[in-house]
Motif scaffolding. Sequence first.
Motif, PDB file in Angstrom:
ATOM      1  N   LEU A  64       4.467  45.423 -17.740  1.00 38.79           N
ATOM      2  CA  LEU A  64       5.781  46.360 -18.326  1.00 38.79           C
ATOM      3  C   LEU A  64       6.560  47.014 -19.625  1.00 38.79           C
ATOM      4  N   VAL A  65       5.313  46.556 -20.236  1.00 38.98           N
ATOM      5  CA  VAL A  65       6.027  47.351 -21.773  1.00 38.98           C
ATOM      6  C   VAL A  65       4.831  48.367 -21.859  1.00 38.98           C
ATOM      7  N   LEU A 112      -4.209  47.464 -16.260  1.00 38.88           N
ATOM      8  CA  LEU A 112      -3.441  46.224 -16.229  1.00 38.88           C
ATOM      9  C   LEU A 112      -3.624  45.730 -14.436  1.00 38.88           C
ATOM     10  N   ALA A 113      -2.737  46.904 -13.697  1.00 40.93           N
ATOM     11  CA  ALA A 113      -2.907  46.708 -12.959  1.00 40.93           C
ATOM     12  C   ALA A 113      -4.284  46.301 -12.523  1.00 40.93           C
ATOM     13  N   SER A 140      10.645  36.515 -20.164  1.00 39.25           N
ATOM     14  CA  SER A 140      12.371  37.078 -21.055  1.00 39.25           C
ATOM     15  C   SER A 140      11.284  37.706 -22.409  1.00 39.25           C
ATOM     16  N   PRO A 141      10.469  37.807 -23.057  1.00 40.68           N
ATOM     17  CA  PRO A 141       9.656  38.841 -23.945  1.00 40.68           C
ATOM     18  C   PRO A 141       9.326  39.730 -24.018  1.00 40.68           C
ATOM     19  N   GLY A 142       8.207  40.422 -22.280  1.00 42.71           N
ATOM     20  CA  GLY A 142       8.683  41.763 -22.088  1.00 42.71           C
ATOM     21  C   GLY A 142       9.561  42.570 -21.569  1.00 42.71           C
ATOM     22  N   ILE A 143      10.362  41.711 -20.689  1.00 38.29           N
ATOM     23  CA  ILE A 143      11.823  42.099 -20.599  1.00 38.29           C
ATOM     24  C   ILE A 143      12.308  42.934 -21.067  1.00 38.29           C
ATOM     25  N   SER A 144      12.749  42.135 -22.488  1.00 36.72           N
ATOM     26  CA  SER A 144      13.289  42.116 -23.517  1.00 36.72           C
ATOM     27  C   SER A 144      12.672  43.331 -24.232  1.00 36.72           C
ATOM     28  N   TYR A 145      11.651  43.595 -24.118  1.00 37.00           N
ATOM     29  CA  TYR A 145      10.734  44.631 -24.999  1.00 37.00           C
ATOM     30  C   TYR A 145      11.077  45.965 -24.495  1.00 37.00           C
TER      31      TYR A 145
END
Length: 230
Positions: A73-74, A104-105, A123-128
């Motif tokens: 995601l990042v 990564l895919a 949460s960590p990836g979404i937040s970043y």
Amino acid sequence: MVVVLATTAVDNKSKKRYPGESKGFIEEMRFVAMKLHTRDQSKEGEKEPEGQPVGKWEPSVEGYLKFLGDSKLVYDTLEKIVDKATFPEYAEFKNTGLERSESLAKDLEWFKQQGHSIPEASSPGISYAQYLEDLSEKDPQAFICHFYNTYFAHTAGGRMIGKQVSKTILNGKELEFYKWDGDVSQLLQNVREKLNGVAEGWSREEKDHCLEETEKSFKFSGEILRLILS
């Protein structure tokens, strides 16, 4: 006399040399980043170690998949921002060869084929990712700090961690995440030159602002990295 003293103070400030400055701004970025490493990670590190060293980690496949999913995601977000190029300098970093989203895919698809369930980003990836989106629209110097630390850290400590995790839970399989097309040293050098070129147009205040963002980039990436042990 007061005027002379004041002028001298300004002159001295303007002549102040920053660590690494003589080699270009990217060396300043590297210097600040290395200081935020722990002493067991680098001889330049100044922070006390937290938890076990990588060599003693006991990761799980589930935790590693969380890490890979959040990382994707990042990288998706970083590469979308660069492609969109809200600020012209972002366009300098298109198609550098360091991109990781596609790799990564492929890795996540491999895990799926092995029968593993691929988790949603947490949460960590979404937040970043959200932070990067917001930052990129208003603060190019700070965004480029995150760009540098994310891609360059992955080619160094990231590869070391990947090798350790692979040995522990994947029977030594090397994932696409840790492979690059071409000589990674040359790819990094090309990006260093681009980063130095972009920073030449920045004021000293803008450069300092970029450097000050380093700690936040370490905080966000550290939260994602710790998913490996979840």
